[in-house]
Each structure stands twice: as C-alpha cells, then as structure tokens.
Enzyme design. Structure first.
Site, PDB file in Angstrom:
ATOM      1  N   ASP A 175      18.880 -18.459  -2.328  1.00 35.14           N
ATOM      2  CA  ASP A 175      18.470 -18.295  -0.763  1.00 35.14           C
ATOM      3  C   ASP A 175      18.776 -19.417  -0.018  1.00 35.14           C
ATOM      4  O   ASP A 175      19.286 -20.475  -0.629  1.00 35.14           O
ATOM      5  CB  ASP A 175      16.986 -17.679  -0.652  1.00 35.14           C
ATOM      6  CG  ASP A 175      16.685 -17.124   0.543  1.00 35.14           C
ATOM      7  OD1 ASP A 175      17.622 -17.105   1.415  1.00 35.14           O
ATOM      8  OD2 ASP A 175      15.742 -16.200   0.471  1.00 35.14           O
ATOM      9  N   GLU A 208      10.887 -13.207   8.954  1.00 37.36           N
ATOM     10  CA  GLU A 208      10.380 -13.866   7.804  1.00 37.36           C
ATOM     11  C   GLU A 208       9.132 -14.590   8.263  1.00 37.36           C
ATOM     12  O   GLU A 208       8.194 -14.120   8.665  1.00 37.36           O
ATOM     13  CB  GLU A 208      11.392 -15.053   7.480  1.00 37.36           C
ATOM     14  CG  GLU A 208      12.730 -14.565   7.078  1.00 37.36           C
ATOM     15  CD  GLU A 208      13.628 -15.534   6.663  1.00 37.36           C
ATOM     16  OE1 GLU A 208      13.383 -16.259   5.836  1.00 37.36           O
ATOM     17  OE2 GLU A 208      14.964 -15.331   7.081  1.00 37.36           O
TER      18      GLU A 208
END
Length: 642
Positions: free
Chosen positions: A318, A522
């Site tokens: 990521d 997020e």
C-alpha cells in the site's frame, strides 16, 4: 580438389548442426546480443518470455520493475534512468483540474514512451484507484460505493459494473486498478467501511464477480493471473490482505486481534474466490494481526497467500507501506525494507522516495540480507502479469475508447445500481404506507443539503482522495431526479436548511428529507460516535412533526437514528449512491420497487459495537438482511423478518 572442398564441407556441417539445435532447442538458441529476443515474441509462452527477459536484466533493471512512483514526481527522464516499472495516481492525483480524456492519455503515453526507451523496452504499468467507477476522472460514471452494492445481492450486476469501470479506465490509457476492496467490515466505526461490501464474508465473496468484469472471465483450466488481452480490460487488485476490516474499535490501520481460524473464516474468505477468478494483483494491508504488521508478515504473505492459496500474481504494497511498518513511520527504513521484501512484497509503492528504496534494496542484496532469489521471484511475478495482459504488444492508450467516458448507457447501469441498493427500513406510521410517493402532489418540500449536492452523494474517493461537497463532477443530484420524476404541475420547494416551523401549514402534501455524512476516506472517517450531524436531527423532528415525511440517509455506514425513527413516516438507506441521483426518485415514486437487503447490521447504539449477525447478544435496530418491499408497513417496534 578435395583439399579445397573440405573447409566448405565443415562449414556446411556446422551450419546444419546449428540449425538443428535452433529447431530442437529454441530457448537455448537465444542470445544475449538482442538478435533472438524471445521475450519480444508474443507467440512464445508467458513462462518462456519471463525467463528470457529476466535472464537479460541487470539488478538496477530488476529493482526498477519493483518500484512504483507517484505521477506528480514522474517524468520520462526518471522512468528511463531508474527503469521504473509502475506509476500511479494517488487519491485525486490527475493531469489537472477537470482533466479531459485526451489530457489523461497524453500523460500516460508520455510516461510509457520513457519506459520504452530503456535498454530492454519493458513497458510500465500505470495504476489508479477506481473503487466505485473511474472516480478520479471528471465526467466519469460514479457508481454506488461497495456498502450499497452489497445490498443488491446481485453478482451479475456487479460484474457489469466491472465491465464499465474497465472501459472508462482504459479510455484514459490506464491498464491497472486498485480494486476491488474485499475487506469484511466488522465495525462501522472504521473510516473505510463503505469500501466493504458487507459484514458477511459470503456476501463479500459473491461480489468478487467484479473481477470478471474488470479483467475478463478466466478460461476453464487456466492457472494463475488472467487479464484478457484487450484494451478494454484492466488488471485488478484485491485488497487489503488481510484483516483490515476487523481492527479493534474499527481503527484504520489498527490491530486485528483475532485467532487464525477467525482470520481465515471471515477476513480471508473472499481471497480464494478472487484468486480462482485470476485476479492479477493483491495489495498488502496496513493493519497488524495480533500486533504484527501485515507488510512484514512472511507467514501470511508468502506461506499462506503464495503457498497455500497458490497466488501467482504479484503482491503490491500500500501507499508508503514499508514506512508504516515502524512506529513512528520511517524509523529504521532499512530494516523495514528487509522485512517487507523477505515477507513477499513484490512491487513497492514508494510514491516519492524511490531513490531511497532502490539504494537500500541494493545494499540489502549486497549484504545478502535479501536473497537474489526473492528479487527474481518478485520481478518474475510482475513480468508475468505484464506479458499475460498483452502490455508488451499494446503499451499505449487506445484513443478510440475516448468516446466511452460517462456515456448514457454507463449512467443507465449506475442508475440501476442505485435503485437496487436502496433499502426500505420503514414505511408508514399507521395502516397506510407513505411510499410510493404521489408524483401528482400539488406541492412538496425537499429538505437537506444532501438532496442537491453531487459531492455529498458520492462521498470519499471521488475526484479527490477525501471527496468534497459541491458539483465536483458531472451527474444528477437527488433533487434534480425528483424534479424530473414528478408531474410538471407539482411545485417542488427546496430548502437546504429550513428554519423551525418552515413546514407548518404551507400546503405541503409530504416532505423528502435527505440527510447524511460529510465525505471522508480512510482514517479521516474513523468515527467513534456515528451520530447524525447537525442540522439534521432538528430538521427531522421539526419537519416530520408538521408534515408526512420520508427520510433518505446518505451515508457510508449505519448511523444512530433510533431517536428519530418514531417521528419518521418512511425511512430509506441510500448509502453513497454516486452520480446518478435519479435512481432514488425512481424508487421513491414507485416506478420500481425496493429490492435492497441490508449488507450490514443497523445498530441501535454505538455501545453495542462491534455487533454482527450471528453474535450471541444480537439486538439490532434493523438486522442484517432486512429490507421491506413497497407495500409492507414497518412500525418502529414491529417484529423483524430477516
């Protein structure tokens, strides 16, 4: 005479032997001088091409293939000098404000031209988040977020969404998407919960059908990653491996404290389905499992994912995933890089510090802390995907696809997805339901800022990373959809924030109140209270006191609504529907019936969380799988049917 002919005969014999060797052992006949480059021959098998190319590569070229950088710092000089294997657009990263398809393709082709100028001409693979359509691009079709799509229980529809998303992504010259998210969100306090299809791993597993739409259906008997060799398909990325939806208190990038059995049975359950569909890549997760960072977990990434599950594509980190192995981020970067590479990370998303990563990786290899066999495995996996999807043969954008961006047929599919994702939670205070609404009413009130705002109804990961209010892209607001649906003689009064008593004795036959959350993504969306933000609680109480009302909730997760349910005549969960707001009006006014079933439990109070179907003390406001049809009446205390 015999003496003169003898050298010629020996030469002829040698040529015959060489010809036989070439015919019997074509791979052995390949030379490193570039005259017999098997990797450039599409008639060769992928395995032969990978082996041939890998054998030609220097260490610098191999590490370049393992490096993915952000487009804002990329240029052809950087790509050429460091042999960069991949470029990405981070959240909201684009060629410019409201960039056109031509601007996108010019950019991606520009970067590709740099890659093809390198010694071996290995194409780079450009990646982007396309988590509910091609969501970074102005004018693209934006579909409902996954939490809503899970309510459809319709894998065939999800596959069609994958087809359209792939077309619009490819129209901008991009061959790789960081989607789908197959997390199993077990706590709605998590800021990424709307990226999850459901709290139920079986529902999430069924939604991996989107991979078939994105990549094309894998042929029977095919082993390994599969992307149809077409400029209309993209490489997909199942994410995030593994346990990202199960962190304590729903903390983004937090700690998932569960047994290995629970990790496998719940959070890992969709991954074998994704691998069986030939998913090309899998992204490692930020979260820890019982205190151990996933990006450094060799047991899960290599032994389980690559070994037991047989994943043959490549694992990508990521965003700055190596940095986040340590606390604080970036401390002892060398050791974190050693852990990540040895754990099984193949392509490293180092958006900015690519020179630092390459330098450290070379040092670790020189010190034999990372074996060359690990590097060769990583590069082989990356090359396998590039060869298999036909990137070497067609590295540039297909300009003929430009006309497919945001077409009416694509928006029609998105509108259908909105209709099928809506969940009717309540309909009527007495024996008579409020819905469907009368489209011939003389005068109606539409209230709430969420009723007339494309950005609010799309949520996060739309144009920018966090999303934002306003007319940020092309689409139809809920208010516009209502106006298009009602009779031409119906007066529609819109008030974003009506004053107290505004609905009293004004002649409204009913009110449509559209409420919800502000956009987020997020960790910015982590929320421990999940209350309905102001001014919506007072707006509901006051408006519904004076006139019959239907409340439509625009949110990425269930919110605390129990205090207001008794005031409301009809209640609809619309999630984050995307650009096609008319899909909501289609159902409110009875053109279509409600079909959605809750993909996650609607709790009463946050102190009940985490609470999921099957729990011992399961006491929801609305249970998993709940959803009424139009003719059914749901009172506040009626027994539920799942």
């Amino acid at each position: 005479m015999m003496r003169v002919m003898e050298p010629r005969r020996r030469l002829l014999d040698t040529l015959v032997v060489l010809l036989l060797v070439h015919m019997m052992f074509p791979e052995a006949a390949a030379h490193k001088d570039g005259k017999h480059e098997l990797y450039k021959d599409p008639k060769q098998t992928v395995a032969v091409r990978v082996k041939d190319l890998l054998g030609r590569m220097t260490l610098d070229e191999k590490l370049g293939q393992m490096t993915q950088i952000e487009m804002t710092i990329a240029n052809t000089s950087v790509v050429t000098k460091y042999y960069i294997g991949s470029i990405l657009s981070g959240g909201g990263s684009s060629p410019g404000p409201k960039a056109t398809v031509k601007q996108w393709t010019n950019m991606t082709d520009y970067f590709q031209s740099g890659a093809l100028k390198t010694r071996l001409s290995i194409p780079e693979i450009y990646g982007i988040d396309a988590v509910h359509g091609h969501n970074t691009v102005y004018g693209a079709t934006v579909f409902p977020h996954n939490v809503g799509l899970g309510c459809t229980r319709d894998p065939a529809l999800i596959e069609k969404i994958g087809v359209v998303t792939a077309l619009e992504v490819r129209a901008t010259g991009i061959p790789y998407v960081f989607a789908p998210c197959i997390a199993v969100c077990r706590d709605p306090r998590w800021g990424r919960c709307y990226e999850s299809y459901s709290e139920d791993p079986d529902v999430v597993s069924s939604m991996t059908s989107i991979i078939d739409g994105l990549q094309g259906k894998k042929p029977h008997g095919w082993d390994g990653p599969y992307v149809q060799k077409s400029t209309r398909k993209v490489a997909a990325c199942a994410k995030h491996f593994v346990g990202d939806g199960g962190t304590t208190n729903g903390t983004d990038e937090g700690n998932t404290e569960v047994s290995y059995k629970e990790l496998v049975d719940i959070h890992m359950k969709a991954y074998p389905h994704a691998i069986a569909r030939g998913v090309a890549t899998i992204m490692a997760s930020y979260n820890s499992w019982n205190g151990f960072k996933m990006h450094a977990n060799k047991f899960l990434l290599t032994d389980v994912l690559k070994g037991q599950l047989g994943f043959k594509g490549f694992i990508i980190s990521d965003w700055q995933g190596i940095d986040r192995i340590s606390t604080p981020w970036g401390v002892n970067y060398t050791y974190s890089t050693e852990l990540a590479l040895n754990a099984g990370i193949d392509m490293v998303m180092v958006p900015y510090n690519y020179t630092g990563f390459i330098t450290v990786a070379k040092q670790l290899i020189a010190e034999k802390k990372v074996p060359m066999s690990r590097i060769d495995d990583a590069v082989s996996r990356i090359l396998r995907v590039k060869f298999q999807m036909g990137l070497f043969e067609k590295p540039f954008a297909d300009k003929s696809l430009s006309k497919l961006m945001g077409t009416s047929s694509h928006r029609k599919l998105a509108r259908q997805a909105v209709r099928k994702s809506l969940v009717l939670l309540k309909n009527g205070k007495s024996s008579k339901p409020l819905l469907p609404l009368n489209k011939y009413a003389r005068k109606i009130l539409v209230a709430g800022a969420h009723a007339n705002d494309i950005g609010l109804q799309c949520g996060g990961w739309t144009i920018s990373w966090q999303g934002m209010p306003g007319n940020i892209t092309k689409g139809t607001t809920i208010l516009e959809g209502i106006k298009q649906t009602v009779d031409s003689n119906t007066k529609v009064v819109y008030k974003a924030n009506p004053k107290k008593g505004d609905a009293k004795e004004k002649g409204y036959q009913y009110a449509i109140i559209v409420v919800g959350e502000q956009p987020y993504a997020e960790f910015e969306g982590d929320n421990l209270n999940l209350t309905l933000p102001a001014p919506y609680p007072n707006m509901i109480k006051d408006t519904c006191y004076h006139v019959q009302c239907v409340v439509v909730i625009i949110s990425g997760r269930p919110l605390v609504i129990e205090p207001y349910v008794s005031d409301i005549d009809a209640l609809v969960a619309a999630w984050l529907p995307g650009t096609e707001g008319t899909g909501i009006a289609d159902v409110l006014f009875g053109k279509y019936d409600f079909q959605g079933k809750l993909s996650r439990t609607w709790f009463k109070r946050v102190d009940q969380l985490p609470m999921n179907v099957g729990d011992k003390d399961y006491d929801p406001l609305y249970p998993f799988g709940f959803g009424l049809k139009m003719g059914e009446i749901q009172l506040a205390r009626l027994e539920f049917r799942v």
